[in-house]
Design an enzyme around this catalytic site. Sequence first.
Site, PDB file in Angstrom:
ATOM      1  N   GLU A 243      15.233  28.805 -98.183  1.00 43.56           N
ATOM      2  CA  GLU A 243      14.398  27.655 -97.781  1.00 43.56           C
ATOM      3  C   GLU A 243      15.098  26.435 -98.349  1.00 43.56           C
ATOM      4  OE1 GLU A 243      11.729  27.719 -95.919  1.00 43.56           O
ATOM      5  OE2 GLU A 243      11.093  29.805 -95.911  1.00 43.56           O
ATOM      6  N   CYS A 277      10.116  18.743 -99.849  1.00 44.49           N
ATOM      7  CA  CYS A 277      11.109  19.116 -98.835  1.00 44.49           C
ATOM      8  C   CYS A 277      10.696  18.596 -97.465  1.00 44.49           C
ATOM      9  CB  CYS A 277      11.310  20.625 -98.818  1.00 44.49           C
ATOM     10  SG  CYS A 277       9.795  21.541 -98.557  1.00 44.49           S
TER      11      CYS A 277
HETATM   12  P1  NAD Z   1      18.751  23.109-106.443  1.00 47.49           P
HETATM   13  O1  NAD Z   1      19.402  23.719-105.262  1.00 47.49           O
HETATM   14  O2  NAD Z   1      19.558  22.258-107.331  1.00 47.49           O
HETATM   15  O3  NAD Z   1      18.116  24.232-107.394  1.00 47.49           O
HETATM   16  C1  NAD Z   1      17.171  25.164-106.937  1.00 47.49           C
HETATM   17  C2  NAD Z   1      17.195  26.390-107.814  1.00 47.49           C
HETATM   18  O4  NAD Z   1      18.454  27.047-107.679  1.00 47.49           O
HETATM   19  C3  NAD Z   1      17.035  26.113-109.306  1.00 47.49           C
HETATM   20  O5  NAD Z   1      16.222  27.111-109.880  1.00 47.49           O
HETATM   21  C4  NAD Z   1      18.464  26.221-109.823  1.00 47.49           C
HETATM   22  O6  NAD Z   1      18.556  26.576-111.186  1.00 47.49           O
HETATM   23  C5  NAD Z   1      19.008  27.331-108.954  1.00 47.49           C
HETATM   24  N1  NAD Z   1      20.466  27.364-108.823  1.00 47.49           N
HETATM   25  C6  NAD Z   1      21.349  26.355-108.972  1.00 47.49           C
HETATM   26  N2  NAD Z   1      22.606  26.803-108.721  1.00 47.49           N
HETATM   27  C7  NAD Z   1      22.508  28.100-108.396  1.00 47.49           C
HETATM   28  C8  NAD Z   1      23.437  29.100-107.998  1.00 47.49           C
HETATM   29  N3  NAD Z   1      24.737  28.826-107.896  1.00 47.49           N
HETATM   30  N4  NAD Z   1      22.968  30.331-107.720  1.00 47.49           N
HETATM   31  C9  NAD Z   1      21.643  30.602-107.794  1.00 47.49           C
HETATM   32  N5  NAD Z   1      20.714  29.693-108.164  1.00 47.49           N
HETATM   33  C10 NAD Z   1      21.134  28.461-108.445  1.00 47.49           C
HETATM   34  O7  NAD Z   1      17.484  22.334-105.863  1.00 47.49           O
HETATM   35  P2  NAD Z   1      16.500  21.350-106.622  1.00 47.49           P
HETATM   36  O8  NAD Z   1      17.262  20.106-106.940  1.00 47.49           O
HETATM   37  O9  NAD Z   1      15.799  22.102-107.695  1.00 47.49           O
HETATM   38  O10 NAD Z   1      15.412  21.053-105.468  1.00 47.49           O
HETATM   39  C11 NAD Z   1      15.549  20.068-104.497  1.00 47.49           C
HETATM   40  C12 NAD Z   1      16.007  20.651-103.171  1.00 47.49           C
HETATM   41  O11 NAD Z   1      15.184  21.732-102.780  1.00 47.49           O
HETATM   42  C13 NAD Z   1      15.907  19.632-102.032  1.00 47.49           C
HETATM   43  O12 NAD Z   1      17.048  19.728-101.230  1.00 47.49           O
HETATM   44  C14 NAD Z   1      14.679  20.095-101.248  1.00 47.49           C
HETATM   45  O13 NAD Z   1      14.643  19.718 -99.892  1.00 47.49           O
HETATM   46  C15 NAD Z   1      14.786  21.574-101.417  1.00 47.49           C
HETATM   47  N6  NAD Z   1      13.487  22.198-101.186  1.00 47.49           N
HETATM   48  C16 NAD Z   1      13.318  22.942-100.053  1.00 47.49           C
HETATM   49  C17 NAD Z   1      12.080  23.505 -99.785  1.00 47.49           C
HETATM   50  C18 NAD Z   1      11.850  24.333 -98.560  1.00 47.49           C
HETATM   51  O14 NAD Z   1      10.853  25.049 -98.506  1.00 47.49           O
HETATM   52  N7  NAD Z   1      12.717  24.296 -97.542  1.00 47.49           N
HETATM   53  C19 NAD Z   1      11.020  23.323-100.672  1.00 47.49           C
HETATM   54  C20 NAD Z   1      11.241  22.559-101.830  1.00 47.49           C
HETATM   55  C21 NAD Z   1      12.478  22.005-102.073  1.00 47.49           C
END
Ligand code: NAD
Length: 479
Positions: A243, A277
């Site tokens: 997502e 999001c």
């Molecule tokens: P992010 O991608 O930086 O981090 C999300 C999660 O992934 C965190 O728990 C982080 O520790 C983990 N992570 C980071 N690197 C990783 C890796 N290499 N392997 C596995 N896990 C890893 O996102 P964020 O900054 O926390 O959130 C914002 C983003 O999330 C925005 O782009 C937003 O649109 C998106 N988002 C999407 C939805 C949806 O349902 N489509 C909902 C909420 C947020």
Amino acid sequence: MLSPPFTMTINGAGVAGAESFEIENPATASVFAAAPDCTYEELDLAVESARDAFEPWKCLPFEERRKLIQTFAEKLSQEAENLSELLTKEQGKTIADSITDIMAGAWWLGETTQYELTEVISEESDERVVVTTREPIGVVAGIVPWNYPVMIAMFKVAPALLAGNTMILKPSPTTPLTTLRIGELAREIFPPGVLNVISGSDRLGPLLTAHPGIDKISFTGSTQTGRRVMKGAASSLKSLTLELGGNDPCIVMPDVDIEALAPGLFWAAFTNAGQVCIAVKRLYIHKDIYEEMKMAISNYAKTVIVGNGAEQGTQVGPVQNKMQFNRVLSLIKDCHDHGYEFLLGGDTDFENDANGYFIPISILDNPPETARIVQEEQFGPVLPLMKFSSVDDVIGTINSGDLGLGASVWSNDIEQANDIANRLNVGTVWVNEGQHLSPHASFGGWKQSGLGSEGGQSGLDSYTVPKTLFKAKLAEKGE
Ligand code: NAD
């Protein structure tokens, strides 16, 4: 510093962890707590316990799993108010928004238990019955972002556990604390190993993604990280739900009631300081009402109080963390560098973040389609308003983008609005409303906004694998 210490939940017990990392309050930019920084050895223990718990949990009658999830939902909703202060402290959102985040998580858990694992009989003859059942996949890792730490976690926990999987839940490094507390609640309800909650710094995500003991990853986060998760999961071909990010457009037609709609459009973009999001991230307003609408939105925006989410009266909190604060500032600076006009905000002279990661509400007046603020997901309190004259052109522009999470259309001509909605290539379209999610509707992104979906029957099914049985009706005759 907050005490007592926060602990991970591994195999039904509290684990303080050998290492720790610091957690900031985004409203003050100061450290107020520490969380366990899960080591590889501790991750191994969590995976082992989830693997050991899998067969017994899978074999528990469906009705018993359902009841335990309902008990968890009740417990979470009872604790919503108690947990809201902590969530506001680590996330920045208002207390009311924290309660909503937690209650939405509890609601999602409860509503998901209405679903069943389906069976499809594709043949029933004198010789055989062919039946396809849905079986749990195994150990699921739930990886969660920082914007709705509780609700998004429960989007994953509810279907994963109901289907009979066991789980390892990992909150974001900047918002782990409330989820760790929720892990404590889960210890009282689920058998050991069924729901493990671990926290860690940036090193933990990649370790989890590549761990050979995990069968499925349900990830919510940015598109960029989603690509890394997919790569990490490839080594053992894990099942994936991704997502990802969105750059949701909103189309406003000329027949709307401008004054009545302006506050609704504002909140569709700025709820949770724009860190949603499915927030409106670019607002296309028909040229006939552009001037009036832009004034109505900015006049309303001037009445909105930005501040510490813990203080009464605050309507919009800070940006959640320093990295995101710097990213949003860089987008604002880029607008200045290109000479784009701000109707409101646009300040960058408060760069000293000693007083928290606050960015004033910023609204842009008709920047070009090529502007970074239009092309990229801002995920912060900055919104470009754009003037359009041809609906076909706007639809073409939207459909040519790389992202396709959500979109919305506003008009009093329902037929036309529904027609526009039908033509948009995105996962969810709202007509005359916005940011509405339901545990009974499929939610997922098209294109680079994701892979798979959550919610409803298909959301539950995504935590299962199909298994087909050719059951004989006749005894084997032999020769
Ligand atoms: P992010 O991608 O930086 O981090 C999300 C999660 O992934 C965190 O728990 C982080 O520790 C983990 N992570 C980071 N690197 C990783 C890796 N290499 N392997 C596995 N896990 C890893 O996102 P964020 O900054 O926390 O959130 C914002 C983003 O999330 C925005 O782009 C937003 O649109 C998106 N988002 C999407 C939805 C949806 O349902 N489509 C909902 C909420 C947020």
